[in-house]
Design a protein around this motif. Structure first.
Motif, PDB file in Angstrom:
ATOM      1  N   TYR A   1       0.841  -1.191   0.000  1.00 46.23           N
ATOM      2  CA  TYR A   1       0.000   0.000   0.000  1.00 46.23           C
ATOM      3  C   TYR A   1       0.877   1.241   0.000  1.00 46.23           C
ATOM      4  CZ  TYR A   1      -3.586  -3.298   1.527  1.00 46.23           C
ATOM      5  OH  TYR A   1      -4.442  -4.360   1.621  1.00 46.23           O
ATOM      6  N   ALA A   2       0.291   2.351  -0.431  1.00 51.17           N
ATOM      7  CA  ALA A   2       1.019   3.616  -0.375  1.00 51.17           C
ATOM      8  C   ALA A   2       1.206   4.009   1.076  1.00 51.17           C
ATOM      9  CB  ALA A   2       0.247   4.690  -1.120  1.00 51.17           C
ATOM     10  N   VAL A   3       0.142   3.777   1.872  1.00 51.47           N
ATOM     11  CA  VAL A   3       0.134   4.238   3.249  1.00 51.47           C
ATOM     12  C   VAL A   3      -0.437   3.155   4.170  1.00 51.47           C
ATOM     13  CG1 VAL A   3      -0.967   5.924   4.779  1.00 51.47           C
ATOM     14  CG2 VAL A   3      -0.031   6.670   2.610  1.00 51.47           C
ATOM     15  N   TYR A   4       0.163   3.022   5.334  1.00 53.24           N
ATOM     16  CA  TYR A   4      -0.342   2.087   6.345  1.00 53.24           C
ATOM     17  C   TYR A   4      -0.852   2.938   7.507  1.00 53.24           C
ATOM     18  CZ  TYR A   4       2.198  -1.246   3.537  1.00 53.24           C
ATOM     19  OH  TYR A   4       2.631  -2.008   2.476  1.00 53.24           O
ATOM     20  N   ARG A   5      -2.128   2.787   7.800  1.00 49.70           N
ATOM     21  CA  ARG A   5      -2.734   3.684   8.776  1.00 49.70           C
ATOM     22  C   ARG A   5      -2.950   2.999  10.117  1.00 49.70           C
ATOM     23  NH1 ARG A   5      -8.417   6.548   9.356  1.00 49.70           N
ATOM     24  NH2 ARG A   5      -7.770   8.714   9.148  1.00 49.70           N
ATOM     25  N   PHE A   6      -2.602   3.700  11.192  1.00 52.03           N
ATOM     26  CA  PHE A   6      -2.775   3.142  12.533  1.00 52.03           C
ATOM     27  C   PHE A   6      -3.457   4.166  13.438  1.00 52.03           C
ATOM     28  CE2 PHE A   6       0.983   1.231  10.645  1.00 52.03           C
ATOM     29  CZ  PHE A   6       0.699  -0.119  10.776  1.00 52.03           C
ATOM     30  N   THR A   7      -4.383   3.679  14.235  1.00 52.66           N
ATOM     31  CA  THR A   7      -5.041   4.555  15.204  1.00 52.66           C
ATOM     32  C   THR A   7      -4.447   4.267  16.574  1.00 52.66           C
ATOM     33  OG1 THR A   7      -7.030   4.409  13.886  1.00 52.66           O
ATOM     34  CG2 THR A   7      -7.300   5.221  16.117  1.00 52.66           C
ATOM     35  N   ILE A   8      -3.998   5.317  17.232  1.00 54.76           N
ATOM     36  CA  ILE A   8      -3.417   5.147  18.565  1.00 54.76           C
ATOM     37  C   ILE A   8      -4.271   5.902  19.574  1.00 54.76           C
ATOM     38  CG2 ILE A   8      -1.399   5.637  20.017  1.00 54.76           C
ATOM     39  CD1 ILE A   8       0.337   5.147  17.570  1.00 54.76           C
ATOM     40  N   SER A   9      -4.734   5.155  20.554  1.00 55.45           N
ATOM     41  CA  SER A   9      -5.577   5.748  21.579  1.00 55.45           C
ATOM     42  C   SER A   9      -4.692   6.395  22.652  1.00 55.45           C
ATOM     43  CB  SER A   9      -6.428   4.610  22.165  1.00 55.45           C
ATOM     44  OG  SER A   9      -7.255   5.106  23.138  1.00 55.45           O
ATOM     45  N   ILE A  10      -5.009   7.637  22.974  1.00 48.92           N
ATOM     46  CA  ILE A  10      -4.172   8.392  23.916  1.00 48.92           C
ATOM     47  C   ILE A  10      -5.022   8.840  25.101  1.00 48.92           C
ATOM     48  CG2 ILE A  10      -2.910  10.583  24.222  1.00 48.92           C
ATOM     49  CD1 ILE A  10      -1.306   8.865  22.413  1.00 48.92           C
ATOM     50  N   ASN A  11      -4.559   8.515  26.291  1.00 47.58           N
ATOM     51  CA  ASN A  11      -5.209   9.037  27.491  1.00 47.58           C
ATOM     52  C   ASN A  11      -4.404  10.261  27.943  1.00 47.58           C
ATOM     53  OD1 ASN A  11      -5.754   9.559  30.265  1.00 47.58           O
ATOM     54  ND2 ASN A  11      -6.766   7.570  30.366  1.00 47.58           N
ATOM     55  N   PRO A  12      -4.936  11.473  27.759  1.00 42.98           N
ATOM     56  CA  PRO A  12      -4.157  12.677  28.047  1.00 42.98           C
ATOM     57  C   PRO A  12      -3.641  12.750  29.489  1.00 42.98           C
ATOM     58  CG  PRO A  12      -6.154  13.246  26.878  1.00 42.98           C
ATOM     59  CD  PRO A  12      -6.277  11.809  27.267  1.00 42.98           C
ATOM     60  N   SER A  13      -4.445  12.273  30.458  1.00 43.78           N
ATOM     61  CA  SER A  13      -3.988  12.347  31.852  1.00 43.78           C
ATOM     62  C   SER A  13      -2.784  11.432  32.054  1.00 43.78           C
ATOM     63  CB  SER A  13      -5.078  11.927  32.839  1.00 43.78           C
ATOM     64  OG  SER A  13      -6.335  12.180  32.326  1.00 43.78           O
ATOM     65  N   ASP A  14      -2.856  10.224  31.522  1.00 38.76           N
ATOM     66  CA  ASP A  14      -1.756   9.271  31.697  1.00 38.76           C
ATOM     67  C   ASP A  14      -0.472   9.775  31.066  1.00 38.76           C
ATOM     68  OD1 ASP A  14      -3.468   7.665  32.997  1.00 38.76           O
ATOM     69  OD2 ASP A  14      -3.631   6.118  31.438  1.00 38.76           O
ATOM     70  N   ILE A  15      -0.604  10.299  29.868  1.00 35.17           N
ATOM     71  CA  ILE A  15       0.614  10.738  29.159  1.00 35.17           C
ATOM     72  C   ILE A  15       1.189  12.000  29.796  1.00 35.17           C
ATOM     73  CG2 ILE A  15      -0.278  12.162  27.236  1.00 35.17           C
ATOM     74  CD1 ILE A  15       1.573  10.124  25.519  1.00 35.17           C
ATOM     75  N   ALA A  16       0.331  12.874  30.308  1.00 34.08           N
ATOM     76  CA  ALA A  16       0.828  14.088  30.964  1.00 34.08           C
ATOM     77  C   ALA A  16       1.539  13.736  32.262  1.00 34.08           C
ATOM     78  CB  ALA A  16      -0.320  15.052  31.225  1.00 34.08           C
ATOM     79  N   GLU A  17       1.085  12.680  32.916  1.00 32.27           N
ATOM     80  CA  GLU A  17       1.732  12.236  34.145  1.00 32.27           C
ATOM     81  C   GLU A  17       3.115  11.659  33.849  1.00 32.27           C
ATOM     82  OE1 GLU A  17       0.033   9.192  37.222  1.00 32.27           O
ATOM     83  OE2 GLU A  17      -1.384  10.835  36.837  1.00 32.27           O
ATOM     84  N   LEU A  18       3.194  10.973  32.721  1.00 36.40           N
ATOM     85  CA  LEU A  18       4.464  10.375  32.304  1.00 36.40           C
ATOM     86  C   LEU A  18       5.445  11.451  31.858  1.00 36.40           C
ATOM     87  CD1 LEU A  18       5.592   7.460  31.805  1.00 36.40           C
ATOM     88  CD2 LEU A  18       4.842   7.739  29.443  1.00 36.40           C
TER      89      LEU A  18
END
Ligand SMILES: [Zn+2]
Length: 260
Positions: A60-77
Motif C-alpha cells: 500500500y502507499a500508506v499504512y494507517r494506525f489509530t493510537i488511543s491516547i489518554n491525556p492524563s496518563d501521558i501528561a503524568e508520564l
C-alpha cells in the motif's frame, strides 16, 4: 520525546495493539463479499478471506494506525509530550510515526513497508481536560481558526450523508523514466486532518529533481470512509422552545462536520 512515546505505548497496551494491527496488513490481504443470485428470490452471500503467501503480500502507499491516547496518563508520564499532543496533535503524530516505523523495521512487522512517510498515525484522545479552553462553541466569537488542535463540541446532528470513500494515501511516481524518482516511495501523499482532498491527489504535482509531472500509481491508492454530518449548536433548542433570552436578534446556522 520518542523514547517517552515508546514507553507510553508499551505501558498503555498501545504497542500490543499496534503489533496486532500490523498483522492485519500481513495476514489477510483481501476480504471479499460475493453475492450469487439463484432464481429470483434466493440470495446466497459468501464472505471469505484470502490468506496471502509471503511473496504475494499486498503493498500500500500508506499504512494507517489509530493510537488511543489518554491525556492524563501521558501528561503524568511526561508533561511536555502530553501538552504537545493536546496542542499540536499533527506534529505529535509525527513522533509516533517515527516510533512506529522503527518498531516495524526492528521487529520486521510489515516487510513491504519502505519509508517512514508511508505510516499514517491518527491520535485519538480518550477524553480532553474538562476546561473551558477545550470546548468549542461555534456560537461564540471570536473563533480561533488557526489553531489545529483537539476540541470538544456539542451539537445536534440534523442531517447525515451516506458513507463515501476518500483517498487516505497515494503513491506518486515521476513520469520521466530516466529519473531515479520514477520508482520507489519518494512521493507519498497522505491526507491530514482538516485538509481538502485535492491536497492529497491532484494532477499538477511535479518532481523536485527533474520538474517532470508526477503520476499516481493507482495500485497503491488507499481509500478510507468519509461521512458528512450537518450539525447545529445545542443552544438552538432554547430558541426553538420559544423563549428569547433578552437578545432580540439571533441567527441559527448549521455547520458541516467531516467524519473520517
Ligand atoms: Zn523526476
Amino acid at each position: 520525546m520518542r523514547e517517552i512515546a515508546l514507553v507510553y505505548l508499551d505501558r498503555s497496551g498501545g504497542l500490543q495493539k499496534f503489533v496486532q494491527d500490523c498483522r492485519k496488513y500481513n495476514g489477510i490481504t483481501q476480504i471479499f463479499c460475493h453475492i450469487d443470485k439463484y432464481w429470483s428470490t434466493t440470495c446466497y452471500f459468501y464472505l471469505g478471506c484470502f490468506f496471502a503467501s509471503p511473496d504475494s503480500k499486498q503493498s500500500y502507499a500508506v499504512y494507517r494506525f489509530t493510537i488511543s491516547i489518554n491525556p492524563s496518563d501521558i501528561a503524568e508520564l511526561d508533561a511536555a509530550l502530553g501538552n504537545y499532543i493536546l496542542h499540536h496533535p499533527i506534529q505529535a503524530a509525527q513522533i509516533f510515526q517515527s516510533v512506529c516505523f522503527i518498531a516495524i523495521k526492528t521487529l520486521s512487522l510489515i516487510e513491504q513497508l519502505q519509508t517512514e512517510a508511508q505510516i499514517s498515525i491518527l491520535l485519538k484522545p480518550t477524553h480532553l481536560p474538562p476546561l473551558p479552553s477545550y470546548i468549542l462553541s461555534l456560537s461564540e466569537f471570536p473563533l480561533n481558526y488557526t489553531s489545529q488542535r483537539f476540541y470538544m463540541a456539542e451539537g445536534i446532528a440534523i442531517a447525515m450523508g451516506t458513507v463515501t470513500k476518500y483517498t487516505q494515501g497515494a503513491r506518486f511516481l515521476c513520469s520521466e523514466e530516466t529519473c531515479p524518482f520514477s520508482e520507489g516511495f519518494r512521493y507519498i501523499r497522505v491526507h491530514l486532518p482538516g485538509a481538502t482532498e485535492s491536497a492529497t491527489v491532484r494532477n499538477d504535482f511535479v518532481c523536485c529533481l527533474c520538474s517532470s509531472p508526477l503520476q499516481e500509481d493507482m495500485k497503491f491508492r488507499v481509500l478510507g470512509d468519509k461521512q458528512i454530518v450537518e450539525m447545529i449548536d445545542a443552544k438552538v433548542l432554547t430558541a426553538l422552545k420559544g423563549y428569547s433570552n433578552d437578545q432580540s436578534h439571533f441567527r441559527i446556522q448549521t455547520y458541516t462536520v467531516f467524519l473520517r
